[in-house]
Design an enzyme around this catalytic site. Structure first.
Site, short mmCIF file in Angstrom:
data_model
loop_
_atom_site.label_atom_id
_atom_site.label_comp_id
_atom_site.label_asym_id
_atom_site.label_seq_id
_atom_site.Cartn_x
_atom_site.Cartn_y
_atom_site.Cartn_z
CB ALA A 93 -5.93 3.08 -9.08
CE1 TYR A 128 -11.68 -0.15 -5.64
CE2 TYR A 128 -9.50 0.35 -4.78
CZ TYR A 128 -10.82 0.72 -5.01
OH TYR A 128 -11.26 1.95 -4.60
NE ARG A 141 -1.17 1.34 -1.19
CZ ARG A 141 -1.46 2.63 -0.96
NH1 ARG A 141 -2.64 3.11 -1.30
NH2 ARG A 141 -0.57 3.43 -0.41
NE ARG A 179 -8.55 11.50 3.59
CZ ARG A 179 -8.64 10.19 3.31
NH1 ARG A 179 -7.57 9.42 3.47
NH2 ARG A 179 -9.76 9.66 2.88
#
Length: 355
Positions: free
Chosen positions: A57, A182, A230, A324
């Site tokens: 981001a 967010y 997203r 990950r």
């Protein structure tokens, strides 16, 4: 050819495979500047064979950072190092994308390895956060400042200016971050948006900020380059944002020229119970794809080549975004190709290591 390694053309941009490096915050910037950590981190995943590399981001304003270590794109001086990174990604045959973001009420936090707690707005490395409504993310945190019309206009202008810089820095895909609690997600969810003006209430009003950001970005972003969003497809909390809301929003976003919906979940409500399991968010990408007819990206504990290939082969999503697993193994795409029985182009410098 395994479906995972089939190319995907979106507008004029062609991805060589369906493996995308998901945005992953590195918390390693000073004053928003990218540095050699970002070059090596993102460059390694390009060397490893992913088709699309999306930055962490990138905050569109200083106050829009999650932490003081976040990557930024709020001033022209940020462009030069980002351009160096995109040039390297291009040289590896991958596509460079950037996620533009504003943290909203989840801003002003310490680095994760320093505890990650919110920093008081009057303390060093802290600042006042903003949100659609003055509701803190947790009772232990400061309530954010409710954005007025002037503040909303600034957010929209900041996203537009960031898109101009992203283009100058050589990015060919923009993803707008509307997930994980967010700012944009805070406006979308009725649990965090209690406004009574034109930005609150009905879904169409709660989506207004996102739609105005999209319109502003499209004024400066080339039509031939893709624009993603997203979302968190569910809040995992009663009374919150749902998959039905996500499908309805996806239909609106398609009409506004969005090319792909990256389907994550959660992040807006502290303590939400999320049933973690391999591929636990794939069903949401499938539902949005089927319900709205748009391209989607699937995320969430995707760790195996066969698993990723099956998602694409069965039409559950059009790309898989790995996080990950790509931290553990930057060369996952090269290994996945081997495990799926095909040969793909390796970097010349690594060619002698092929299986």
């Amino acid at each position: 050819m395994p479906h995972l390694f089939s190319p995907l053309k979106i507008k004029t941009i062609e991805l060589k495979n369906r493996i995308v490096v998901s945005p992953m915050c590195e918390y390693s910037s000073t004053d928003g500047f990218a540095n050699n950590w970002h070059l090596v981190h993102l460059g390694a995943r390009a060397v490893g064979g992913a088709g699309l590399i999306i930055t962490e981001a990138a905050a569109v304003s200083a106050e829009g950072r999650i932490s003081y270590g976040d990557l930024g794109i709020w001033k022209d001086e940020h462009i030069a190092k980002l351009k160096e990174i995109t040039n390297f990604i291009d040289d590896q045959g991958a596509v460079a994308g950037i996620q533009l973001a504003h943290a909203g009420r989840k801003a002003s936090h310490d680095l994760p390895w320093a505890g990650g707690k919110q920093i008081s707005s009057n303390a060093e490395n802290g600042w006042v956060s903003v949100a659609p409504s003055p509701l803190a993310f947790t009772p232990a945190e400061e309530a954010p400042l409710e954005l007025d019309r002037e503040g909303i206009a600034k957010v929209i202008a900041d996203f537009q200016a960031a898109a101009v810089r992203a283009l100058a820095a050589g990015f060919k895909v923009i993803e707008l971050h509307g997930a994980h609690g967010y700012l944009i997600h805070e406006f979308l969810s009725p649990l965090s948006n209690h406004r009574t003006d034109g930005y609150g209430g009905l879904l169409e009003n709660r989506a207004r900020l996102l739609l105005e950001i999209i319109a502003a970005v499209k004024e400066v972003w080339p039509e031939e380059y893709p624009l993603f969003v997203r979302i968190s497809a569910t809040d995992w909390t009663e009374g919150g944002w749902t998959i039905d809301d996500s499908i309805a929003l996806a239909k609106i976003l398609m009409d506004k020229g969005i090319d792909l919906i990256d389907c994550s979940t959660g992040g807006n409500i502290a303590g939400a119970r999320i049933p973690l399991k391999p591929g636990y968010q794939v069903e949401f990408a499938e539902a949005v794809k089927g319900g709205a007819g748009t391209l989607t990206g699937a995320v969430g504990l995707i760790t195996e080549a066969e698993q990723a290939n099956e998602i694409i082969e069965t039409g559950q999503a059009d790309v898989v975004l790995l996080a990950r697993e790509l931290l553990r193994d930057p060369h996952f795409p090269l290994r996945a190709a081997h495990e799926l029985g095909i040969t793909v182009k390796w970097p010349n410098q690594y060619d002698r290591a092929q299986w």
